[in-house]
Design an enzyme around this catalytic site. Structure first.
Site, short mmCIF file in Angstrom:
data_model
loop_
_atom_site.label_atom_id
_atom_site.label_comp_id
_atom_site.label_asym_id
_atom_site.label_seq_id
_atom_site.Cartn_x
_atom_site.Cartn_y
_atom_site.Cartn_z
N HIS A 149 0.85 -1.19 0.00
CA HIS A 149 0.00 0.00 0.00
C HIS A 149 0.89 1.25 0.00
O HIS A 149 1.26 1.78 1.04
CB HIS A 149 -0.94 0.02 1.21
CG HIS A 149 -2.06 1.02 1.07
ND1 HIS A 149 -3.37 0.64 0.88
CD2 HIS A 149 -2.07 2.37 1.04
CE1 HIS A 149 -4.13 1.71 0.77
NE2 HIS A 149 -3.35 2.79 0.86
N GLU A 177 -11.69 2.72 6.24
CA GLU A 177 -10.84 3.66 6.97
C GLU A 177 -11.67 4.87 7.38
O GLU A 177 -11.97 5.06 8.55
CB GLU A 177 -9.63 4.10 6.14
CG GLU A 177 -8.68 5.00 6.94
CD GLU A 177 -7.63 5.69 6.11
OE1 GLU A 177 -6.54 5.95 6.67
OE2 GLU A 177 -7.87 5.98 4.93
N ASP A 179 1.29 7.15 2.18
CA ASP A 179 1.87 8.34 1.55
C ASP A 179 2.98 8.90 2.45
O ASP A 179 2.74 9.86 3.20
CB ASP A 179 0.79 9.41 1.35
CG ASP A 179 -0.28 9.00 0.36
OD1 ASP A 179 0.01 8.98 -0.85
OD2 ASP A 179 -1.40 8.68 0.81
#
Length: 349
Positions: free
Chosen positions: A22, A209, A288
């Site tokens: 991910h 999420e 990220d």
């Protein structure tokens, strides 16, 4: 009589072999690279990406997500040349190798870069060429997950699904759906995922999420998810979690971003123990790093500290990351052997 020896420290998590499942394309960029490219082209970055980095983020409401997305879009704007793209991929690979990465599935939405790089097909070709170069220079195995943007029309997602299908077996292994999961109707993307499913691609939409178990069910029922991007809030529904375990659906859990976006108040609240105790397959990911300031090994380190995880559990998390991946069998076998060797070795002094 000499004093007793101090207890040995934990094993080095950067030496633990892992698969990284991910990681978003622009979000993988090094902060130093962002600053350098912005200065080169005279792009003024917001303070949150300069002096106040890593930014203080929250996605508790749509305004918070908008601010997060704006920072991501600004970061993407510094990628101006083919060499910039090649550099991003190479550096992402180098950083993963330093963190123990042996396999990377990096997620990209080609439509976000198409205008500058000649269209979605030309950009995909460029990224795959950059991937091949990075594999040769770093030894890291890399594949792409093409991801549609759920804030755009489902027809755009079908176009991307057909693109991904064309590259199935040629560097693209999966199809995803990203951006704010509170936006739009997930079921509207069913036909796009059907295209990807017929092509044999891994189906890995974001879900569970920013929204809870009810959205995870939609991802399972309508999109036939093989893996869930995040999926961490499945822990709130024991029956749903049992279904996920029985179906073998893996969860791409990104602890640092969960906290940064306000999903959980702190790292000790990330329900990793609940997921593991239920028998879920969990692959930790960095999401990220450019915006959250933490890379792959950092996810393992924060969960070790927050939940007092022993090295045996951390090793099993690494094993699960390989099992949930689309890595070739030889890469998986080498990764598993490396994990066994890591666990058999002595802890650090």
């Amino acid at each position: 009589m000499p004093p007793p020896a101090a207890p040995a420290g934990p094993r080095d998590l950067r030496a633990l072999p892992k698969a990284h499942l991910h990681l978003h394309f622009t979000g993988s960029m090094r902060h130093t690279t962002l600053l350098e490219l912005a200065e080169r082209d005279g792009i003024r970055l917001p303070d949150q990406l300069v002096a106040d980095w890593p930014p203080q983020l929250s996605a508790a409401d749509e305004k918070g997500w908008f601010r997060f997305q704006r920072l991501y879009d600004v970061a993407r704007s510094v990628l101006r040349t083919e060499d910039d793209v090649r550099r991003l991929v190479r550096e992402a690979a180098e950083d993963d190798v330093l963190d123990g990465g042996r396999w990377l599935e990096i997620q990209v939405d080609p439509s976000g870069y198409a205008a500058r790089f000649g269209g979605i097909t030309a950009f995909t070709d460029l990224v795959l060429d950059a991937v091949a170069e990075a594999e040769r220079s770093t030894g890291l195995g890399i594949a792409l997950v093409v991801a549609a943007n759920r804030t755009r029309h489902p027809l755009d997602a079908r176009t991307l699904a057909r693109l991904a299908a064309q590259y199935a077996g040629r560097g693209v292994v999966g199809f995803g759906l990203s951006n704010d999961e509170r936006r739009g109707s997930t079921a509207d993307f069913e036909r796009a995922f059907a295209i990807a499913e017929r092509a044999g691609l891994l189906l890995t939409p974001h879900g569970g999420e920013l929204r809870g178990p009810e959205h995870v069910r939609v991802c399972l029922d309508a999109l036939h998810a093989d893996r869930l991007g995040h999926g961490v809030r499945s822990a709130e529904d024991p029956a749903l979690l049992e279904r996920i375990v029985t179906a073998g659906v893996a969860l791409e859990v990104c602890p640092v971003s969960n906290v940064a976006l306000g999903v959980y108040s702190d790292l000790t609240s990330v329900p990793l123990p609940t997921l593991l105790e239920a028998g879920a397959t969990v692959a930790l990911g960095a999401d990220d790093p450019l915006l959250f300031g933490s890379r792959l090994a950092g996810q393992y380190a924060t969960m070790r500290a927050a939940h007092d995880l022993p090295d045996t559990t951390l090793a099993e998390l690494a094993r699960m990351s390989f099992r949930a991946s689309r890595a070739p069998s030889d890469v998986v076998a080498a990764g598993m052997a490396g994990i066994d060797a890591w666990l058999a070795g002595p802890p650090r002094d």
